[in-house]
Design an enzyme around this catalytic site. Sequence first.
Site: not given
Ligand code: BDP
Length: 647
Positions: A214, A452-453, A515, A517, A521, A554, A599, A619
Amino acid sequence: MTDTPPRPATEITRRQAFGAVGAAVAVAGLADAATAADGPIRAPLPAPEGPTRLYPHASATRATRDLSGLWRFKLDPKDEGEAQRWHEGLAGTRAIPVPCSWNDLFDDARNYFGAAWYETEFHLDPAWKGERVHLRFGSAVYRAKVWVNGQLLGEHLGGHLPFAFDIGEAARFDQPNRLVVMVENKLELARVPAIPDPATSRFYLEDFPQTSYDFFPYSGLHRPVWLFTTPAAHVHDVSVVTTRSGATGVAEVSFTVAGGWSGAATLTVSGGPSPIRVPVQVSGGRGAGTVRIPSAKLWGPNHPFLYTLTVTLGDGLDEYSFRIGIRTIEVNGDRLLLNGEPVHLTGFGKHEDFILHGRGLDLPVLVRDFELLKWIGANSFRTSHYPYSEEAMMLADEYGFLVIGETPGVSLTFSDRADIIAARHKQLTADLTDLIDRDKNHPCVILWSIANESLTKPFHTLDEAPADAVGKGTAFFRDMFAHVRALDRTRPVAMVSVQGGPAEWVGQGDVICQNSYDGWYAVSGRIDDAAVVLEKEVQALRQAHPGKPIIFTEFGADAIAGSHAHPAEMWTEEYQADLIAMYLRVLGRFPFVVGTHPWAFADFRTAQSIMRISALNQKGVFTRDRRPKLAAHHLRKLWAGKEPEEA
Ligand code: BDP
């Protein structure tokens, strides 16, 4: 790759290094207990082959010249440049600044990732006759090929890390020298980071350009290009490990010298009341010594004290200086200890990203970012999702930021073909070697992040992951963790997972980086419900990885600057501020959560998609031009205890 390198002549074991901090501070939590106490904590420096990769600091014996400026530029969409001998001189060019990404400068280059050619001239200073002259690139994304006066110096694959050439006979003193560089950033499966494979996955969401990560795949010469000189016998590499023995700071220094040189050398540490000099004997190109600094000032976020270390060969045959900090970092049980004291990371994941420059080094932005990090009360950041510039690392040493140093290993997927996984394995291994080689001496770097991820299958695919994807990833990361630990066990190592990820992968780390969300999400629009989900997530993580510290690397929400709602709704500044505040509140209840990084620091450019308004990830708690959103003021209150009107 997992072989342990041979032991150096003078080596410090982990037990000695960490033991110096105090008996209570054992090595628990770092690697596995069996290997933790044995072996060198820093691999011996490799034999000094090829040009030195040390940052080109000028000294009494070394001259430097920054070739930054306006170069000539030409796209090569048909890949015909080499066949047409463009390396002997470019025609039909336009001007381009170096360093800079090419994408936001020219209308026809915005989404262009193919070959592009750069050209400039330089003159050699007559005073450099008899010296070695080196040419060094801070970063070329992604593959570069370099010629001087039509003569090929070499190639480099992989962005974000430096490479250098000895320009030897290619350059002349009696004429201007033509430097031509081909750079291409083709989005290919076998690269790191990769693109998703349409042959093995069916995607329900398209991004343009189609990346698996991303952020926009900015391309070009992103960091300064240097000419620098050294004497024939010169310091080729230096490794410093710092520890404490009571109030005494201890710097264990080892170094290599080009050309198998032998003779007397001196290590000098200055910056204290008076310089401390330690004579050492160099034999067959290797030297090592210990500098003891009585009543040493330690390095840390509130007191980033730096000493200067100078390695001098003979009576001044060569001299190389750089700044060091005396500090220790370790994992003890489920805590992270800096200088023996528990530390909690406040800060962000960032990006090297700015208007027009793209990912090109922009020193004013760098300084402004660090000022804003201080203003908001942050003590740390992660170099998401690739190594940042050496200038950023030097400045982080000065500001006292604790840095999680990350590789470009973003969104590695294990549903891909075996040959593709093998190619990424090779590239990531090389990236880790080069990253540790480059940043090993920075006190600011406290944790290596391998990736990462990583995922069993790409995001946005309808397909199931193959049954063996977890196992393939486990083996892949076992190699990566072993590689890092063989090179540098003075720092913990981790990988960043998303919403849990396979425990077999992330669990190999000394620290669990997550990370998450909830409220964005997942559980979208419902912050109270998200708080309940988050609490369960923390408990599940704790169960999966008992006894290890956890960093939330994040969490956050997109907020369009200037968009407001009461009650808060998604995409508004209020929602972002409330969601981040909720995360800090919930995570603050768990003492084993040793770091919270919302993040992201600032909005940044990414691919066009229905997920990303204006092709920006919003973000950021600052806008892309670094204006604070509401969340920035809230964070400042929480982290720095300051109200918006306070200076
Ligand atoms: C995470 C990723 C990051 C993305 C973020 C997002 O590590 O690079 O920018 O999500 O979706 O999964 O904002």
